[in-house]
Design an enzyme around this catalytic site. Structure first.
Site, PDB file in Angstrom:
ATOM      1  CD  GLU A   1     -11.956   5.726   4.546  1.00 41.01           C
ATOM      2  OE1 GLU A   1     -12.328   5.161   5.583  1.00 41.01           O
ATOM      3  OE2 GLU A   1     -11.144   5.279   3.587  1.00 41.01           O
TER       4      GLU A   1
ATOM      5  NE  ARG B   1      -2.460   1.023   3.456  1.00 34.77           N
ATOM      6  CZ  ARG B   1      -3.283   0.599   4.572  1.00 34.77           C
ATOM      7  NH1 ARG B   1      -4.542   0.288   4.162  1.00 34.77           N
ATOM      8  NH2 ARG B   1      -2.771   0.779   5.924  1.00 34.77           N
TER       9      ARG B   1
ATOM     10  CE  LYS C   1      -2.557   4.540   6.878  1.00 32.69           C
ATOM     11  NZ  LYS C   1      -4.134   4.578   7.084  1.00 32.69           N
TER      12      LYS C   1
HETATM   13  C1  PLP Z   1      -5.208   3.833   7.465  1.00 31.47           C
HETATM   14  C2  PLP Z   1      -6.703   4.200   7.019  1.00 31.47           C
HETATM   15  C3  PLP Z   1      -7.725   3.241   7.420  1.00 31.47           C
HETATM   16  C4  PLP Z   1      -7.630   1.799   8.065  1.00 31.47           C
HETATM   17  O1  PLP Z   1      -6.540   0.911   6.994  1.00 31.47           O
HETATM   18  P1  PLP Z   1      -6.060  -0.471   7.918  1.00 31.47           P
HETATM   19  O2  PLP Z   1      -5.069  -0.676   6.755  1.00 31.47           O
HETATM   20  O3  PLP Z   1      -7.141  -1.385   8.186  1.00 31.47           O
HETATM   21  O4  PLP Z   1      -5.152   0.145   9.143  1.00 31.47           O
HETATM   22  C5  PLP Z   1      -8.887   3.566   7.070  1.00 31.47           C
HETATM   23  N1  PLP Z   1      -9.288   4.606   6.378  1.00 31.47           N
HETATM   24  C6  PLP Z   1      -8.435   5.566   6.362  1.00 31.47           C
HETATM   25  C7  PLP Z   1      -8.408   6.920   5.620  1.00 31.47           C
HETATM   26  C8  PLP Z   1      -7.162   5.414   6.578  1.00 31.47           C
HETATM   27  O5  PLP Z   1      -6.016   6.420   6.452  1.00 31.47           O
END
Ligand code: PLP
Length: 341
Positions: A219, A79, A183
């Site tokens: 989200e 990721r 991210k």
């Molecule tokens: C990091 C994140 C998540 C959760 O991702 P995981 O891989 O399950 O930790 C969900 N939404 C957003 C906006 C994020 O930045």
């Protein structure tokens, strides 16, 4: 060292070491160990001007057998590469990522919380454009850092209790064809006003809706949303949602429990039909949602019995955390035991 493991907040905590690595002159250098909490950054670094920044989050848990485990780190490695590519940064090679996270865990092993405290060692890898530019261009130099902090649960302090979430319509965190699926720090900058206002107004977090049609659930702040309807696990599908590794794992566990899994657009009105709702992600694990309040329309959606997590959310939570703590078999090999800590 005298840490009250059971009452740790989810926050910064000074530990002994972090690790760093530079991409310079077209190649990644050696991993460096540092005991400084600071980085020295060029004032014209693209991270500071044009938002070339991506990050990750992972947790290490001490298991019932005394071993420390990390969940699906290869997915985080993938990721952060996708995130890097999405904002034209130099991707961190998986081998480098692996070396960095295992090294930083070893160096800070005394900060891995003991089994049974609910706390974890949180890993925060970040990648920034560290080279100077003044015109809008990607940097030529990148810095990859991983630091750690022992943390408690993200949303709740008093155990596995449902939280109140505020649905907002006057702010968007991202847009279709934007960067919601990766991210990057910019998404968080864009979410801060709404997220902070939700907290000031008495909520644990904010729930964003899609920014194009204003009809669908997007989200749950820094976490993905899911709902339970009968025997079905429903989670929104949209190009603006960050693909959560915890959500991906929960979908598999739900299927294994004989549930149906649906990943599709979820209309706001469908909230009425869910018996349970939750937010999921590494920081939150599963945070049950008791109430969603629509800030603009005033409509309130309630899930389950007041003050109590729903049975399916609880089952999923227990299953996932049991795997993370080595209490139950790990049929998919999701966890990696960190040897020697
Ligand atoms: C990091 C994140 C998540 C959760 O991702 P995981 O891989 O399950 O930790 C969900 N939404 C957003 C906006 C994020 O930045």
């Amino acid at each position: 060292m005298n840490i009250d493991w059971s009452s740790l907040p989810f926050g910064y905590f000074k530990t002994d070491y972090n690790v760093r690595c530079y991409f310079r002159n077209g190649e990644w250098g050696e991993l460096e160990i540092s005991s400084s909490e600071h980085i020295n950054v060029h004032m014209a670094a693209t991270a500071l001007h044009y938002g070339q920044e991506a990050f990750e989050g992972m947790k290490v848990f001490r298991g019932i057998d005394g071993k420390a485990r990390i969940l699906r780190w290869e997915e985080n490695a993938k990721r952060i590469r996708r995130s890097a590519e999405g904002i034209m940064m130099e991707p961190v090679p998986t081998e480098k990522f692996k070396e960095a996270i295992f090294k930083v865990i070893h160096l800070n092993k005394k900060y891995i919380p003991p089994y049974g405290t609910g706390a974890a060692l949180y890993l925060r890898p970040l990648l920034i454009g560290s080279g100077p530019q003044v015109g809008v261009k990607p940097a030529d130099e990148y810095l990859f850092v991983v630091f750690v902090a022992p943390v408690g649960p993200y949303f709740y302090k008093n155990g596995f209790k449902p939280v109140k979430i505020q649905l907002v319509r006057d702010y968007d965190r991202t847009a279709p064809h934007g960067t919601g699926h990766i991210k990057v720090g910019g998404n968080y900058a864009a979410s801060l006003i709404a997220a902070n206002r939700a907290v000031v107004e008495g909520y644990s977090s904010v729930l964003f809706i899609d920014s194009k049609e204003n009809k669908y659930i997007d989200e749950a702040g820094p976490a993905n949303f899911f709902g339970i309807k009968g025997n079905t696990y429903v989670t929104p599908d949209s190009e603006t949602i960050l693909p959560s590794i915890i959500n991906m794992s929960l979908r598999q566990l739900a299927e294994d429990m004989g549930m149906k899994v649906e990943r599709r657009p979820v209309l706001i009105e469908e909230l009425e039909e869910f018996e349970e709702a939750g937010a999921c992600g590494t920081a939150a694990v599963i945070t049950p949602i008791g109430v969603i309040h629509d800030r603009e329309t005033g409509k309130t959606y309630k899930f389950g019995e007041e003050g109590k997590a729903g049975p399916v959310s609880e089952k999923l939570y227990k299953k996932l955390t049991a795997i993370q703590h080595g209490e139950e078999p790990d049929p998919y090999g999701w966890t990696t035991v960190i040897e020697g800590v």
